[in-house]
Design a protein around this motif. Structure first.
Motif, short mmCIF file in Angstrom:
data_model
loop_
_atom_site.label_atom_id
_atom_site.label_comp_id
_atom_site.label_asym_id
_atom_site.label_seq_id
_atom_site.Cartn_x
_atom_site.Cartn_y
_atom_site.Cartn_z
N UNK A 28 0.83 -1.20 0.00
CA UNK A 28 0.00 0.00 0.00
C UNK A 28 0.86 1.25 0.00
N UNK A 29 0.49 2.23 -0.81
CA UNK A 29 1.22 3.50 -0.83
C UNK A 29 0.92 4.34 0.40
N UNK A 30 -0.01 3.92 1.23
CA UNK A 30 -0.35 4.67 2.43
C UNK A 30 0.37 4.17 3.68
N UNK A 56 1.62 9.98 3.45
CA UNK A 56 0.45 10.85 3.51
C UNK A 56 0.15 11.54 2.19
N UNK A 57 1.04 11.39 1.20
CA UNK A 57 0.87 12.04 -0.08
C UNK A 57 1.66 13.32 -0.26
N UNK A 58 2.41 13.73 0.76
CA UNK A 58 3.23 14.92 0.62
C UNK A 58 4.38 14.68 -0.33
N UNK A 59 4.65 15.66 -1.18
CA UNK A 59 5.67 15.54 -2.21
C UNK A 59 6.89 16.36 -1.83
N UNK A 75 -5.50 6.53 -3.83
CA UNK A 75 -5.28 5.42 -2.91
C UNK A 75 -6.19 4.24 -3.21
N UNK A 76 -7.34 4.49 -3.81
CA UNK A 76 -8.23 3.39 -4.16
C UNK A 76 -7.65 2.51 -5.25
#
Length: 125
Positions: A28-30, A56-59, A75-76
């Motif tokens: 999972x990317x999360x 968390x998706x921060x770049x 995320x889905x």
């Protein structure tokens, strides 16, 4: 076992925006234990880190890419997407996505990372 697969256009015209998607399976990317990287390789510059995304998706883009790169995720679908604007022929390279542990860096060329196969992107009119 985690697997990463890059997808996107193989040919982009100068000044246009490049969009590349990394699809992750087997992980999972999360999850907070990993970072998700975009890297490219060209004959002139070798391996070059573009930036990475945390759980968390921060770049976190490298300075030379900060002004013209952005990242998003779904995320889905367990996907994250790089957008690079204002491309030039110097952006021609093989582009990779890669997973690294949160305590690792790109020093050493990401030897400990789990890499996708890479996708060739050519910028030409």
């Amino acid at each position: 076992q985690v697997q990463l697969q890059e997808s996107g256009p193989g040919l982009v015209k100068p000044s246009q925006t490049l969009s590349l998607t990394c699809t992750v399976s087997g992980g999972s990317i999360t999850t907070e234990h990993y970072q998700w990287n975009w890297i490219r390789q060209s004959p002139g510059k070798g391996l070059e880190l573009i930036g990475n995304m945390d759980y968390s998706g921060r770049f976190y883009p490298m300075p030379s890419f900060k002004s013209r790169t952005a990242i998003s995720r779904d995320t889905s679908k367990n996907q994250f997407t790089l957008q690079m604007s204002s491309v030039t022929p110097e952006d021609t390279a093989v582009y990779y996505c890669a997973r690294g542990g949160v305590g690792t860096t790109f020093r050493g060329g990401g030897a400990s990372f789990c890499w996708g196969q890479g996708t060739q992107v050519t910028v030409s009119s």
